[in-house]
Design an enzyme around this catalytic site. Structure first.
Site, short mmCIF file in Angstrom:
data_model
loop_
_atom_site.label_atom_id
_atom_site.label_comp_id
_atom_site.label_asym_id
_atom_site.label_seq_id
_atom_site.Cartn_x
_atom_site.Cartn_y
_atom_site.Cartn_z
N HIS A 133 0.86 -1.19 0.00
CA HIS A 133 0.00 0.00 0.00
C HIS A 133 0.89 1.23 0.00
O HIS A 133 1.95 1.25 0.63
CB HIS A 133 -0.89 0.00 1.25
N ARG A 137 -0.76 12.63 -0.02
CA ARG A 137 -1.85 13.57 -0.29
C ARG A 137 -1.52 14.94 0.29
O ARG A 137 -0.70 15.09 1.19
CB ARG A 137 -3.15 13.07 0.33
N GLY A 280 -18.32 11.92 -0.29
CA GLY A 280 -19.06 11.66 -1.51
C GLY A 280 -18.23 11.34 -2.72
O GLY A 280 -18.71 11.44 -3.85
#
Length: 297
Positions: A133, A137, A280
């Site tokens: 992994h 960011r 979302g």
């Protein structure tokens, strides 16, 4: 309050795209070069690339990204390398507002945000090849900015020399930023990738950081870039060495059970998974990290 940081945002998003392109090319090259050993008689895998979209409640554009997934290759059973750049109002969906804004200073008064990053998870055909992994960011609000991410190795069959190599590459890339940094980020990874209900780590660790904001954006961005640059030299040699090893049903069973452990962590504890779903973003992209097959005993 922070400035809008338009140039910095653009540079960060461009870097994540560059890193994505390098990794995708390297992984497809691994597929093409695997001509002996298990699965070498299959067609080499290729990434399928699709755009992801995030839409605000009022229907306006709220960013998106690229989802790159390879399935059923010679080396990779499933691997995703996603990038995203999303923005808007954090927690605009009423049922998620409190969860998404929790712990972020000033968001009650001005909940605008921007975030970009790269996220990678690889599940391998051969049980001797470790899963892995990696993500990095950048996050911005009108009140703060920060970087986060890291990488960790998740073998179902552990080899001490593989673990040592993976960690040595992390240390090599972090040491120019301060001799104390690798030990601190290694310890952070050990704590973050721990599964409390199983009383064990999900793998053999790596490095991890979050909320990285020293006040020097250039220095923090350079560190984030080097975390990304460490990934291929840390991981590719392990894949090249282990992909040719024979394995049996017992090895495959161990792999499937370990994948169950990985899925539990990502669905219950992973901060990035929670954030993606709460804001979302495309659910398929967020849940790309889940293995294609897993088993619980």
């Amino acid at each position: 309050m922070t400035a809008e940081m338009k140039d910095e945002k653009a540079r960060a998003a461009a870097w994540f795209r560059t890193l994505r392109d390098e990794i995708v090319a390297a992984f497809e090259a691994l597929e093409a070069s695997h001509d002996t050993g298990p699965f070498s008689d299959q067609a080499p895998g290729r990434f399928e690339v699709s755009e992801t979209k995030r839409t605000a409640d009022d229907g306006s554009d709220a960013g998106g990204g690229l989802m790159s997934v390879m399935r059923g290759g010679r080396v990779f059973e499933k691997v995703g390398v996603n990038i995203s750049e999303v923005y808007g109002t954090l927690g605009e969906r009423a049922q998620n507002a409190m969860a998404a804004r929790k712990g972020i200073p000033g968001m009650k008064d001005d909940p605008r945000f921007w975030a970009s990053g790269i996220s990678l998870v690889a599940h391998m055909q051969n049980p001797h090849v470790p899963a892995v992994h990696m993500n990095t960011r950048m996050f911005w609000t009108p009140h703060a900015w920060w970087f986060g991410g890291g990488s960790d190795l998740n073998p179902c069959i552990e080899y001490a020399e593989d673990t040592a190599h993976f960690h040595a590459q992390q240390k090599k890339h972090l040491d120019p930023h301060g001799a104390d940094l690798y030990p601190r980020l290694k310890e952070w990874a050990d704590e973050y990738f721990y599964i409390p209900h199983r009383h064990r780590a999900r793998g053999v660790g790596g490095i991890f950081m979050d909320d990285r904001c020293t006040g020097d954006w250039e220095a923090d961005f350079a560190l984030t870039q080097d975390i990304g640059r460490a990934f291929l030299p840390a991981y590719l040699p392990l894949v090249e060495k282990r992909r040719v090893q024979p394995f049996d049903d017992k090895d495959k069973e161990a792999q499937l059970v370990h994948r169950g452990l990985y899925a539990e962590y990502n669905l219950v504890y992973d901060r990035g998974t929670k954030f993606g779903l709460e804001t979302g973003h495309d659910a398929n992209a967020v849940l790309m990290s889940l293995p294609p097959l897993a088993k619980w005993v």
